[in-house]
Design a protein around this motif. Structure first.
Motif, PDB file in Angstrom:
ATOM      1  N   LEU A 183      64.669  38.716  45.293  1.00 57.27           N
ATOM      2  CA  LEU A 183      63.089  39.440  45.765  1.00 57.27           C
ATOM      3  C   LEU A 183      63.700  40.251  46.867  1.00 57.27           C
ATOM      4  O   LEU A 183      62.954  41.351  46.941  1.00 57.27           O
ATOM      5  CB  LEU A 183      62.347  38.281  46.082  1.00 57.27           C
ATOM      6  CG  LEU A 183      60.879  38.835  46.978  1.00 57.27           C
ATOM      7  CD1 LEU A 183      60.046  39.667  45.844  1.00 57.27           C
ATOM      8  CD2 LEU A 183      59.950  37.699  47.315  1.00 57.27           C
ATOM      9  N   TYR A 216      51.540  34.598  41.322  1.00 56.39           N
ATOM     10  CA  TYR A 216      52.764  34.744  40.793  1.00 56.39           C
ATOM     11  C   TYR A 216      53.879  34.444  41.932  1.00 56.39           C
ATOM     12  O   TYR A 216      53.714  34.484  42.994  1.00 56.39           O
ATOM     13  CB  TYR A 216      53.047  36.165  40.328  1.00 56.39           C
ATOM     14  CG  TYR A 216      52.137  36.582  39.247  1.00 56.39           C
ATOM     15  CD1 TYR A 216      52.172  36.326  37.714  1.00 56.39           C
ATOM     16  CD2 TYR A 216      51.021  37.340  39.535  1.00 56.39           C
ATOM     17  CE1 TYR A 216      51.687  36.508  36.664  1.00 56.39           C
ATOM     18  CE2 TYR A 216      50.246  37.963  38.461  1.00 56.39           C
ATOM     19  CZ  TYR A 216      50.465  37.303  37.197  1.00 56.39           C
ATOM     20  OH  TYR A 216      49.605  37.923  36.194  1.00 56.39           O
ATOM     21  N   SER A 217      55.161  33.972  41.362  1.00 53.47           N
ATOM     22  CA  SER A 217      56.192  33.792  42.310  1.00 53.47           C
ATOM     23  C   SER A 217      57.501  33.976  41.228  1.00 53.47           C
ATOM     24  O   SER A 217      57.497  34.093  40.197  1.00 53.47           O
ATOM     25  CB  SER A 217      56.095  32.357  42.912  1.00 53.47           C
ATOM     26  OG  SER A 217      56.074  31.267  41.880  1.00 53.47           O
ATOM     27  N   TRP A 244      50.414  40.233  44.759  1.00 55.22           N
ATOM     28  CA  TRP A 244      51.175  39.536  43.670  1.00 55.22           C
ATOM     29  C   TRP A 244      51.226  38.053  43.812  1.00 55.22           C
ATOM     30  O   TRP A 244      50.783  37.276  42.950  1.00 55.22           O
ATOM     31  CB  TRP A 244      52.651  40.143  43.699  1.00 55.22           C
ATOM     32  CG  TRP A 244      53.423  39.499  42.634  1.00 55.22           C
ATOM     33  CD1 TRP A 244      53.705  39.633  41.324  1.00 55.22           C
ATOM     34  CD2 TRP A 244      54.666  38.814  43.066  1.00 55.22           C
ATOM     35  NE1 TRP A 244      54.756  38.949  40.797  1.00 55.22           N
ATOM     36  CE2 TRP A 244      55.430  38.330  41.792  1.00 55.22           C
ATOM     37  CE3 TRP A 244      55.386  38.053  44.120  1.00 55.22           C
ATOM     38  CZ2 TRP A 244      56.474  37.570  41.779  1.00 55.22           C
ATOM     39  CZ3 TRP A 244      56.406  37.434  44.007  1.00 55.22           C
ATOM     40  CH2 TRP A 244      56.911  37.103  42.840  1.00 55.22           C
ATOM     41  N   ARG A 245      51.515  37.591  45.118  1.00 54.96           N
ATOM     42  CA  ARG A 245      51.410  36.236  45.429  1.00 54.96           C
ATOM     43  C   ARG A 245      50.261  35.592  45.347  1.00 54.96           C
ATOM     44  O   ARG A 245      49.993  34.486  44.816  1.00 54.96           O
ATOM     45  CB  ARG A 245      52.056  35.857  46.646  1.00 54.96           C
ATOM     46  CG  ARG A 245      53.681  36.176  47.009  1.00 54.96           C
ATOM     47  CD  ARG A 245      54.090  35.500  48.171  1.00 54.96           C
ATOM     48  NE  ARG A 245      55.535  35.738  48.449  1.00 54.96           N
ATOM     49  CZ  ARG A 245      56.621  35.357  47.589  1.00 54.96           C
ATOM     50  NH1 ARG A 245      56.163  34.468  46.617  1.00 54.96           N
ATOM     51  NH2 ARG A 245      57.603  35.565  48.050  1.00 54.96           N
ATOM     52  N   GLU A 247      57.530  37.766  35.627  1.00 56.08           N
ATOM     53  CA  GLU A 247      57.071  37.853  36.992  1.00 56.08           C
ATOM     54  C   GLU A 247      57.629  39.143  37.859  1.00 56.08           C
ATOM     55  O   GLU A 247      57.056  39.698  38.606  1.00 56.08           O
ATOM     56  CB  GLU A 247      57.242  36.892  37.886  1.00 56.08           C
ATOM     57  CG  GLU A 247      56.391  35.430  37.581  1.00 56.08           C
ATOM     58  CD  GLU A 247      57.025  34.644  36.173  1.00 56.08           C
ATOM     59  OE1 GLU A 247      56.455  33.785  35.811  1.00 56.08           O
ATOM     60  OE2 GLU A 247      58.080  35.236  35.554  1.00 56.08           O
ATOM     61  N   LEU A 277      55.303  42.294  39.387  1.00 55.38           N
ATOM     62  CA  LEU A 277      55.482  42.588  40.784  1.00 55.38           C
ATOM     63  C   LEU A 277      55.901  44.225  40.708  1.00 55.38           C
ATOM     64  O   LEU A 277      55.287  45.051  41.561  1.00 55.38           O
ATOM     65  CB  LEU A 277      56.705  42.176  41.162  1.00 55.38           C
ATOM     66  CG  LEU A 277      56.956  42.246  42.827  1.00 55.38           C
ATOM     67  CD1 LEU A 277      55.762  42.302  43.562  1.00 55.38           C
ATOM     68  CD2 LEU A 277      58.137  41.488  43.326  1.00 55.38           C
ATOM     69  N   ARG A 297      52.067  44.651  48.762  1.00 55.34           N
ATOM     70  CA  ARG A 297      51.961  44.610  47.308  1.00 55.34           C
ATOM     71  C   ARG A 297      52.548  43.302  46.969  1.00 55.34           C
ATOM     72  O   ARG A 297      52.116  42.686  46.012  1.00 55.34           O
ATOM     73  CB  ARG A 297      52.827  45.648  46.657  1.00 55.34           C
ATOM     74  CG  ARG A 297      52.442  47.160  46.897  1.00 55.34           C
ATOM     75  CD  ARG A 297      51.275  47.599  46.091  1.00 55.34           C
ATOM     76  NE  ARG A 297      50.594  48.878  46.645  1.00 55.34           N
ATOM     77  CZ  ARG A 297      50.179  49.883  45.760  1.00 55.34           C
ATOM     78  NH1 ARG A 297      50.604  49.790  44.604  1.00 55.34           N
ATOM     79  NH2 ARG A 297      49.750  50.959  46.226  1.00 55.34           N
ATOM     80  N   VAL A 298      53.747  42.808  47.703  1.00 54.81           N
ATOM     81  CA  VAL A 298      53.987  41.488  47.532  1.00 54.81           C
ATOM     82  C   VAL A 298      52.767  40.428  47.689  1.00 54.81           C
ATOM     83  O   VAL A 298      52.843  39.529  47.007  1.00 54.81           O
ATOM     84  CB  VAL A 298      55.120  41.214  48.379  1.00 54.81           C
ATOM     85  CG1 VAL A 298      55.766  39.622  48.155  1.00 54.81           C
ATOM     86  CG2 VAL A 298      56.445  42.065  47.610  1.00 54.81           C
ATOM     87  N   SER A 340      55.202  47.793  50.971  1.00 55.72           N
ATOM     88  CA  SER A 340      55.981  46.438  50.259  1.00 55.72           C
ATOM     89  C   SER A 340      55.540  45.161  50.474  1.00 55.72           C
ATOM     90  O   SER A 340      55.151  44.486  49.511  1.00 55.72           O
ATOM     91  CB  SER A 340      57.520  46.619  50.528  1.00 55.72           C
ATOM     92  OG  SER A 340      58.178  45.698  49.842  1.00 55.72           O
ATOM     93  N   THR A 351      62.306  43.992  47.508  1.00 56.74           N
ATOM     94  CA  THR A 351      61.329  44.532  48.708  1.00 56.74           C
ATOM     95  C   THR A 351      62.289  45.680  49.628  1.00 56.74           C
ATOM     96  O   THR A 351      61.665  46.606  49.971  1.00 56.74           O
ATOM     97  CB  THR A 351      61.315  43.385  49.601  1.00 56.74           C
ATOM     98  OG1 THR A 351      62.231  42.784  50.043  1.00 56.74           O
ATOM     99  CG2 THR A 351      60.127  42.390  48.659  1.00 56.74           C
TER     100      THR A 351
END
Length: 206
Positions: free
Chosen positions: A26, A54-55, A49-50, A76, A80, A45-46, A42, A30
């Motif tokens: 990950l 999601y992970s 997503w979380r 996933e 992302l 957006r992460v 970044s 990033t």
């Protein structure tokens, strides 16, 4: 079982192992996103997503994504990259309704992805809601921007190996003894398997 796991657990590797995988950290994703946009972009957006549930995979406090031997990225990761590649209008739209997409434990991951794409897509594809198979959903996520991101990630990961080409490593592997040069041999098997998967990943978007 992949070669890295085989080597770690049992002390051997297999050439052309059909169960081999490579990992994309990950942190690498990033880093790519931050270099293309910004760290703030970044992180945001992460975070979305979380928040959508999601992970990645986790091991020893590291989070990563898997890419199969034939170049199939983990779903996933595609989600992302899809969120990272959204334009500001589509992203804002997704953020506005993200709360409604969270916490539906009865929804499987395929249905979850379909919902995300349905919200973020500027075009209302009538066929989206009918998708129920993983390969179809992955194709839905493989936009030009996502494919470009996958290629960039593959290039970044490959650069970690230095200047040696895949053909160079294959030649060294053929000339290497698995008995007298055991450590080098297994290292080369891992590298060749890794680079093969990376090449297959790039071909996924061609």
């Amino acid at each position: 079982m992949g070669n890295a796991a085989l080597l770690h657990r049992y002390g051997f590797t297999e050439i052309d192992n059909p169960y081999d995988i490579i990992n994309i950290d990950l942190a690498l994703v990033t880093k790519w996103c931050s270099s293309k946009y910004s760290r703030r972009y970044s992180r945001a957006r992460v975070s979305v997503w979380r928040n959508l549930g999601y992970s990645g995979c986790t091991s020893q406090d590291a989070e990563y994504f898997e890419i199969s031997y034939d170049g199939e990225p983990q779903l996933e990761l595609l989600v992302l990259l899809y969120i990272m590649s959204l334009n500001s209008d589509a992203y804002d739209k997704l953020v506005c309704v993200s709360h409604d997409l969270i916490g539906d434990n009865g929804v499987d991951i395929i249905s979850s992805v379909v919902k995300v794409v349905s919200v973020a897509s500027s075009n209302q594809h009538s066929e989206i809601n009918g998708l129920g198979k993983l390969p179809d959903v992955k194709k839905l996520l493989l936009s030009e921007s996502v494919c470009s991101a996958l290629v960039s990630l593959a290039d970044m990961r490959e650069s970690l190996y230095g200047s040696n080409t895949l053909e160079d490593d294959k030649k060294r592997l053929q000339e290497c003894s698995s008995i007298s040069e055991r450590n080098l041999y297994h290292s080369l098997v891992l590298r060749v398997s890794d680079e093969n998967s990376t090449s297959q990943n790039e071909e996924t978007c061609i």
